[in-house]
Enzyme design. Structure first.
Site, short mmCIF file in Angstrom:
data_model
loop_
_atom_site.label_atom_id
_atom_site.label_comp_id
_atom_site.label_asym_id
_atom_site.label_seq_id
_atom_site.Cartn_x
_atom_site.Cartn_y
_atom_site.Cartn_z
N LYS A 11 27.13 16.80 -4.40
CA LYS A 11 27.58 15.81 -5.55
C LYS A 11 29.16 16.23 -5.66
O LYS A 11 29.66 16.40 -4.85
CB LYS A 11 26.79 15.62 -6.65
N HIS A 94 22.07 6.59 -2.56
CA HIS A 94 21.82 7.40 -3.89
C HIS A 94 21.76 6.91 -5.03
O HIS A 94 22.71 5.97 -5.32
CB HIS A 94 22.99 8.76 -3.74
N GLU A 166 13.78 9.57 -3.56
CA GLU A 166 14.03 10.25 -5.04
C GLU A 166 13.83 9.51 -6.07
O GLU A 166 14.43 8.82 -6.65
CB GLU A 166 15.63 10.48 -4.81
N GLY A 172 17.76 16.14 -11.23
CA GLY A 172 18.47 16.74 -12.27
C GLY A 172 17.95 16.88 -13.63
O GLY A 172 18.79 17.35 -14.33
N SER A 212 15.02 17.74 -8.44
CA SER A 212 14.64 18.89 -8.98
C SER A 212 13.70 19.74 -7.94
O SER A 212 12.78 20.49 -8.47
CB SER A 212 13.74 18.63 -10.39
#
Ligand code: PGA
Length: 249
Positions: A11, A94, A166, A172, A212
């Site tokens: 990122k 993403h 995802e 996160g 995560s």
């Protein structure tokens, strides 16, 4: 048989010197992994890191590319430019790009087209937000994302695609999907690929889990038959953690 993979997504972290230091650590440690290893880095790292990793099993990915071929798009970076750095992959779709930069399925279809046209492999991300999961709509959401951006590709083009599931609520947040939730979704995605292409192609498609995923839960997630590895954000920023995840695959 499909390729297993662990991919990092840095990122907007690490300046050039820090990125070089991390890539150097990975290069020294990753000699003969059981799976493919990719690191997604900011654009400014690509050429340096790709050069540094020449001959290493660790491959380099961009985290985005433009939805136009070339021209007057100040600040944008084209797929051809990414390819010219020595990077082999690009991460597209993403949720942070979809959410903060308003990337639509149509824009992503164009980015995918340009990436493939320029010889890049694509790690294509899909996933539902918390409200969609709570409403039980996760399957229809990921289906629409695939249909809107990548299911129009030919079977030949599809070989260059790695999927990354995802769930946005897991990114996160420390709220990792359970191994059962991941397996259920990955099996569904494989079923969709089988319907759109054929069962053999579905069987050959690498589907990563992201959100995560860390050195503590990776082995349990990766033990599922349809989870072929991970797309790792936070835990890819520390060599020791990322290496432990690679070892778990
Ligand atoms: P995370 O990010 O591992 O920090 O949750 C994953 C991703 O966004 O790819």
């Amino acid at each position: 048989m499909r390729t297993k993979m662990v991919a990092g997504n840095w990122k907007m972290n690490k300046n050039l010197q820090e990125g070089v230091a991390l890539a150097t650590e990975l290069k020294q440690a990753v000699k003969d992994p059981k799976c493919a290893v990719v690191i997604g880095t900011p654009f400014i790292h690509l050429a340096t890191v790709a050069e540094l990793l020449k001959g290493s099993p660790v491959k380099v990915a961009a985290e985005n590319c433009a939805d136009h071929e070339k021209g007057a798009y100040t600040g944008e970076v084209s797929a051809e430019m990414v390819k010219s750095t020595g990077a082999e992959y690009v991460i597209l779709g993403h949720s942070e790009r979809r959410q903060y930069y308003a990337e639509t399925n149509e824009m992503l279809a164009e980015k995918v087209r340009l990436a493939l046209q320029n010889g890049l492999k694509v790690i294509f991300c899909i996933g539902e937000v918390k409200e969609e999961r709570e409403a039980g709509r996760q399957n229809e959401v990921v289906k629409a994302q695939l249909e809107g951006s990548v299911f129009g590709l030919s079977a030949e083009e599809w070989k260059q695609i790695t999927l990354a599931y995802e769930p946005v609520w897991a990114i996160g947040t420390g709220l990792t999907a359970t191994p059962a939730q991941a397996q259920e979704m990955h099996a569904y995605l494989r079923e969709l690929v089988a319907k759109n292409y054929n069962p053999q192609i579905a069987d050959d498609t690498t589907i990563l889990y992201g959100g995560s995923c860390n050195e503590k839960n990776a082995a349990e997630l990766f033990a599922n038959p349809d989870v072929d590895g991970g797309l790792i954000g936070g835990a890819s920023l520390v060599a020791e953690k990322f290496l432990a995840i690679i070892a778990a695959r």
